[in-house]
Design an enzyme around this catalytic site. Structure first.
Site, PDB file in Angstrom:
ATOM      1  NE  ARG A  56     -34.386  37.274  -2.175  1.00 63.56           N
ATOM      2  CZ  ARG A  56     -35.390  37.270  -1.303  1.00 63.56           C
ATOM      3  NH1 ARG A  56     -35.666  38.356  -0.610  1.00 63.56           N
ATOM      4  NH2 ARG A  56     -36.111  36.178  -1.113  1.00 63.56           N
ATOM      5  CE  LYS A 155     -34.371  33.315   0.870  1.00 64.27           C
ATOM      6  NZ  LYS A 155     -34.515  33.321   2.320  1.00 64.27           N
ATOM      7  CD  GLU A 188     -33.061  40.094   8.069  1.00 67.30           C
ATOM      8  OE1 GLU A 188     -33.902  40.041   7.162  1.00 67.30           O
ATOM      9  OE2 GLU A 188     -31.854  39.852   7.890  1.00 67.30           O
TER      10      GLU A 188
END
Ligand code: PXG
Length: 302
Positions: A56, A155, A188
């Site tokens: 990721r 991220k 989220e």
């Protein structure tokens, strides 16, 4: 912490004492939030899902055209080594790659050397009582940016959207909140993914709704399958949350944590339900029995 027991931080290939681990004021991670990060855990001397976190990280890097100056294998060894030199068994690992120092303009091509930092420390957890009794949440007014504005799949070091949501949580005295996208679907929390249980099936927002595809989320989806619970990645509304039988959040820090109230509505029976409890147990068993060993040289990077 005494000088001799001071944490060692990985900084650009060196292990330096925490008090000497400093980043330039010209680093674009600081000036512009230009960079990426990962939050990883080690359980009982093993780094949990290190490959998935590094995959990721490198995907986030690719998305922002940032070249990480280490191979995944080198990064694997750097993470493991940083946990080892700090003598940690259970740890929270923060991996940060910023654009690096440049000039005061925002052009990333003026930053030739990315800054790479790995911090390994102990983790602070929610009190056990919160896991037993479940959390109270609220939905917040701040919206997640759309995938074509700033894709939440990256991220990035630009967490101001999450922090604005956290400020709303703080103002209401709540530990976490639910964030909606601009179409009004629940996506989220500030640092967690959301699930509901309805009529024996598990539902969580799909990646296209604009979420960080949590590593914990992916593990929980797999564990649910193993437990013969049907899983669906489908857009969720606040109505779905209010009328769910159960609701829980997943994340590296929280693992699996029940939600029993939201926006004044009681969810299900108002306690941590059986699916949540079973998945929390399954997750904990799994997390504490796999991972990249820190203290066994032969299998580093396996
Ligand atoms: N959504 C967002 C926005 C996150 O930042 C998750 C979901 C869960 O993903 P993982 O891969 O952890 O299952 C995250 C990650 C903290 C902290 O200290 C937590 C995250 C990020 C930064 C700090 O609690 N969560």
């Amino acid at each position: 912490m005494t000088e001799s027991s001071e944490r060692k931080i990985f900084m650009d290939g060196q292990l330096v004492p925490a008090s000497e681990a400093k980043v330039s004021v010209f680093d674009h991670g600081f000036l512009y939030g230009d960079g990426i990060f990962e939050g990883i855990r080690a359980y009982r001397g093993r780094v949990f899902k290190l490959k998935e976190h590094l995959d990721r990280l490198y995907d986030s890097a690719k998305a922002i055209l940032l070249d990480i100056p280490y191979t995944k294998q080198e990064m694997t060894e750097a993470v493991v080594n940083t946990v080892r030199v700090n003598g940690l068994q259970d740890a929270y690992i923060r991996l940060v790659v910023s654009r690096g120092p440049g000039d005061l303009g925002l052009d990333p091509t003026k930053c030739p050397h990315p800054t790479v930092i790995i911090i390994a420390d102990t983790i602070s957890l929610y009190p056990e009582e919160v896991y037993q009794k479940g959390m109270t949440l609220a939905s917040v007014s701040i919206r997640r940016p759309a995938t074509d504005v700033l894709n939440p799949a990256i991220k990035s070091l630009n967490y101001l959207n999450n922090i604005l949501a956290k400020i709303e949580a703080n103002l209401r005295g709540l530990p976490e909140v639910l964030i909606l996208n601009q179409e009004g679907y629940v996506v989220e929390g500030t640092g967690d993914n959301v699930f509901i249980v309805k009529d024996g099936a598990l539902y969580t927002p799909p990646t296209y709704a604009g979420i960080l595809n949590g590593i914990t989320r992916q593990v929980v989806l797999r564990l649910a399958n193993d437990l013969n619970v049907s899983t669906h990645e489908a857009p969720l509304t606040m109505h779905d949350v209010y009328t769910a039988d159960e609701c829980f959040l997943t994340g590296t820090a929280a693992e699996v944590i029940g939600v029993v109230r939201c926006d004044g509505r009681t969810i299900g029976a108002g306690d941590v339900g059986p699916y949540t409890a079973r998945l929390r147990d399954a997750f904990y068993t799994y997390a504490t029995n796999e991972g990249t060993p820190v203290y066994n040289e032969a299998v580093i990077g396996a």
